[in-house]
Design an enzyme around this catalytic site. Structure first.
Site, mmCIF file in Angstrom:
data_model
loop_
_atom_site.group_PDB
_atom_site.id
_atom_site.type_symbol
_atom_site.label_atom_id
_atom_site.label_comp_id
_atom_site.label_asym_id
_atom_site.label_seq_id
_atom_site.Cartn_x
_atom_site.Cartn_y
_atom_site.Cartn_z
ATOM 1 N N GLY A 1 0.836 -1.196 0.000
ATOM 2 C CA GLY A 1 0.000 0.000 0.000
ATOM 3 C C GLY A 1 0.869 1.243 0.000
ATOM 4 O O GLY A 1 1.993 1.223 0.503
ATOM 5 N N HIS B 1 -2.204 7.665 6.609
ATOM 6 C CA HIS B 1 -1.209 8.541 5.971
ATOM 7 C C HIS B 1 -1.855 9.840 5.485
ATOM 8 O O HIS B 1 -1.250 10.907 5.545
ATOM 9 C CB HIS B 1 -0.561 7.848 4.768
ATOM 10 C CG HIS B 1 0.591 6.952 5.125
ATOM 11 N ND1 HIS B 1 1.774 7.427 5.648
ATOM 12 C CD2 HIS B 1 0.758 5.613 5.027
ATOM 13 C CE1 HIS B 1 2.606 6.420 5.854
ATOM 14 N NE2 HIS B 1 2.020 5.300 5.483
ATOM 15 N N CYS C 1 6.054 -0.103 7.258
ATOM 16 C CA CYS C 1 5.673 1.039 6.436
ATOM 17 C C CYS C 1 6.862 1.443 5.590
ATOM 18 O O CYS C 1 7.983 1.491 6.099
ATOM 19 C CB CYS C 1 5.248 2.188 7.361
ATOM 20 S SG CYS C 1 4.860 3.703 6.474
ATOM 21 N N LEU C 2 6.622 1.748 4.334
ATOM 22 C CA LEU C 2 7.710 2.152 3.440
ATOM 23 C C LEU C 2 8.342 3.472 3.889
ATOM 24 O O LEU C 2 9.467 3.774 3.525
ATOM 25 C CB LEU C 2 7.201 2.264 1.996
ATOM 26 C CG LEU C 2 6.692 0.948 1.371
ATOM 27 C CD1 LEU C 2 6.112 1.205 -0.013
ATOM 28 C CD2 LEU C 2 7.794 -0.091 1.298
ATOM 29 N N HIS D 1 -4.217 1.582 7.283
ATOM 30 C CA HIS D 1 -2.857 2.133 7.338
ATOM 31 C C HIS D 1 -2.703 3.282 6.334
ATOM 32 O O HIS D 1 -2.192 4.356 6.674
ATOM 33 C CB HIS D 1 -1.869 0.991 7.040
ATOM 34 C CG HIS D 1 -0.432 1.384 7.014
ATOM 35 N ND1 HIS D 1 0.501 0.882 7.886
ATOM 36 C CD2 HIS D 1 0.240 2.236 6.189
ATOM 37 C CE1 HIS D 1 1.694 1.429 7.610
ATOM 38 N NE2 HIS D 1 1.554 2.242 6.584
ATOM 39 N N GLU D 2 -3.158 3.053 5.107
ATOM 40 C CA GLU D 2 -2.986 4.083 4.070
ATOM 41 C C GLU D 2 -3.868 5.301 4.345
ATOM 42 O O GLU D 2 -3.461 6.435 4.115
ATOM 43 C CB GLU D 2 -3.281 3.512 2.668
ATOM 44 C CG GLU D 2 -2.365 2.378 2.245
ATOM 45 C CD GLU D 2 -0.895 2.626 2.523
ATOM 46 O OE1 GLU D 2 -0.439 3.774 2.402
ATOM 47 O OE2 GLU D 2 -0.199 1.658 2.876
ATOM 48 N N GLN E 1 3.298 9.987 0.897
ATOM 49 C CA GLN E 1 4.571 9.272 1.029
ATOM 50 C C GLN E 1 5.520 9.552 -0.132
ATOM 51 O O GLN E 1 6.716 9.295 -0.035
ATOM 52 C CB GLN E 1 4.327 7.751 1.104
ATOM 53 C CG GLN E 1 3.641 7.327 2.381
ATOM 54 C CD GLN E 1 3.465 5.831 2.415
ATOM 55 O OE1 GLN E 1 2.488 5.300 1.912
ATOM 56 N NE2 GLN E 1 4.437 5.128 2.988
HETATM 57 ZN ZN ZN Z 1 2.858 3.421 5.535
#
Ligand code: ZN
Length: 186
Positions: free
Chosen positions: A34, A142, A96-97, A138-139, A39
């Site tokens: 995701g 963000h 998380c990226l 999660h997304e 991000q």
């Molecule tokens: Zn994330």
């Protein structure tokens, strides 16, 4: 900082369509399941998700079943609104990226409904359970300017290396023991 609502004009713009393509590519390249526009430096309410079956190969069938994790095709959601359908909390490690190199247990609702637009501006509704519901929560966070760090159980925060060594295949009862360790110390 909250990401901005995407207007129909903005969505039609070439730069926005390019942003969506580049988010989908970034997701593949990382790889991740995701990604939200903030991000990649764009404060717009756009999220993408994709969970390929090849990502599941390293995981046990038992774990995939416990996580309710099934393949999800590339899904683009613009201006998502999230509604919890089943608030039973599921405890699993997530990463998380934007927080590379770490994982932690984050409680998430079991099932959600997300309404928004697809990349062409058509209304879209996604009902998600298990892992896909986790990805969407999660997304969505963000877009609100939140990272999982504000929702994780801090004593479960581990390096990616230790996660891979000790926790990658952890089933709910094992994670519960870790979650409860802290509670029993209090
Ligand atoms: Zn994330």
């Amino acid at each position: 900082m909250c990401a901005e609502h995407v207007t129909p004009t903005t969505l039609r713009q070439h730069t926005t369509q390019q942003l969506i393509d580049s988010m989908a590519l970034t997701l593949q390249d990382q790889p991740g399941v995701g990604l939200a526009a903030p991000q990649v430096g764009e404060q717009l309410r756009v999220i993408v998700a994709e969970d390929k079956s090849e990502y599941h190969k390293k995981l046990s069938k038992q774990l995939l079943k416990a996580q309710g994790r099934v393949p999800v095709p590339l899904t683009v959601i613009v201006n998502p609104e999230i509604e919890i359908i089943d608030d039973a909390l599921q405890y699993f490690f997530e990463g998380c990226l934007s927080v590379e190199g770490y994982r932690a247990v984050v409680p998430r609702a079991r099932s959600v409904r997300v309404k928004g637009l697809d990349r062409d501006g058509e209304p879209l509704e996604v009902k998600a359970e298990g892992w896909f519901a986790r990805i969407l929560q999660h997304e969505f966070d963000h877009l609100q300017g939140d990272l999982y760090l504000s929702k994780m159980l801090p004593h479960t925060f581990v390096s990616e290396k230790n996660f891979a060594k000790d926790w990658i295949d952890a089933l709910p009862y094992e994670i519960s023991k870790l979650v409860d360790q802290k509670r029993s110390k209090i």
